[in-house]
Scaffold this motif. Structure first.
Motif, short mmCIF file in Angstrom:
data_model
loop_
_atom_site.label_atom_id
_atom_site.label_comp_id
_atom_site.label_asym_id
_atom_site.label_seq_id
_atom_site.Cartn_x
_atom_site.Cartn_y
_atom_site.Cartn_z
N SER A 58 0.98 -1.11 -0.14
CA SER A 58 0.14 -0.04 0.08
C SER A 58 0.74 1.21 -0.09
N ASP A 59 0.31 2.43 -0.13
CA ASP A 59 0.84 3.82 -0.14
C ASP A 59 0.84 4.17 1.34
N GLY A 60 0.38 3.57 2.33
CA GLY A 60 0.37 3.93 3.68
C GLY A 60 -1.15 3.86 4.26
N LYS A 61 -0.93 4.36 5.44
CA LYS A 61 -2.39 4.26 6.04
C LYS A 61 -2.94 5.64 5.87
N ILE A 62 -4.28 5.69 5.87
CA ILE A 62 -5.02 6.87 5.48
C ILE A 62 -6.32 6.68 6.84
N HIS A 63 -6.52 8.17 7.27
CA HIS A 63 -7.39 8.31 8.17
C HIS A 63 -8.70 9.31 7.76
N SER A 64 -9.95 8.91 7.81
CA SER A 64 -10.82 9.54 7.43
C SER A 64 -12.18 9.16 8.06
N THR A 65 -13.06 10.00 8.37
CA THR A 65 -14.50 9.90 8.79
C THR A 65 -15.23 8.93 7.70
N ALA A 66 -14.76 9.02 6.52
CA ALA A 66 -15.62 8.22 5.66
C ALA A 66 -15.43 7.02 5.63
N LEU A 67 -14.31 6.10 6.31
CA LEU A 67 -13.97 4.81 6.31
C LEU A 67 -14.86 4.42 7.71
N LYS A 68 -16.16 4.50 7.47
CA LYS A 68 -16.95 4.11 8.69
C LYS A 68 -16.80 2.74 9.11
N HIS A 69 -16.83 1.74 8.10
CA HIS A 69 -16.69 0.35 8.48
C HIS A 69 -15.43 -0.42 8.74
N PHE A 70 -14.35 0.66 8.86
CA PHE A 70 -13.08 0.11 9.32
C PHE A 70 -12.82 0.36 10.84
N PRO A 71 -11.77 -0.15 11.23
CA PRO A 71 -11.43 -0.10 12.69
C PRO A 71 -11.18 1.27 12.86
N LYS A 72 -11.07 1.67 14.24
CA LYS A 72 -10.54 3.03 14.56
C LYS A 72 -9.13 2.92 15.38
N ARG A 73 -8.55 4.26 15.33
CA ARG A 73 -7.38 4.24 16.34
C ARG A 73 -6.95 5.72 16.40
N LEU A 74 -6.05 6.08 17.34
CA LEU A 74 -5.96 7.35 17.60
C LEU A 74 -4.84 7.77 16.47
N ASN A 75 -4.98 8.95 15.99
CA ASN A 75 -4.03 9.71 15.12
C ASN A 75 -3.79 11.13 15.50
N GLY A 76 -3.32 11.29 16.72
CA GLY A 76 -3.03 12.72 16.96
C GLY A 76 -4.23 13.42 17.81
N GLY A 77 -5.21 12.97 17.48
CA GLY A 77 -6.50 13.86 18.07
C GLY A 77 -6.74 12.97 19.45
N LYS A 78 -7.85 13.32 20.17
CA LYS A 78 -8.43 13.06 21.35
C LYS A 78 -9.55 11.78 21.03
N GLN A 79 -9.94 11.94 19.90
CA GLN A 79 -10.96 10.69 19.81
C GLN A 79 -10.28 9.94 18.58
#
Length: 104
Positions: A58-79
């Protein structure tokens, strides 16, 4: 985008949700979910739980609220935020070849 939609249908993916942040496609047999993200390139987000895909390519991890069926993790924020792995394709044919792997 219409050509891309046809490619997904050809490989047994059904459009299940559409937002301004991305298109959600679900494989009709395996029920794997992928997201087509609106960028200049053909950009596909795949779940880290997709065991049949070599995530090291892959080209790396991507974080987005659009990926609603994917697992979640902290990425610098509080949530925690949903994340996946980004795969970018230079051509529609390259996307088609990648989606073909979900059918094997």
């Amino acid at each position: 985008m219409q050509n891309l939609h046809h490619i997904f249908e050809t490989h047994n993916f059904e459009l299940t949700n559409e937002t301004t942040k991305g298109l959600e496609y679900k494989h009709q047999e395996t029920e794997d979910i992928v997201y087509l993200l609106p960028t200049k390139e053909i950009n596909l987000a795949v779940s880290p739980l997709s065991f049949d895909i070599d995530l090291s390519q892959s080209d790396g991890k991507i974080h987005s609220t659009a990926l609603k069926h994917f697992p979640k993790r902290l990425n610098g924020g509080k949530q925690p935020i949903s994340f996946g792995y980004s795969f970018k394709f230079p051509t529609e044919e390259a996307l088609s070849d990648f989606l073909h792997t979900f059918n094997n």
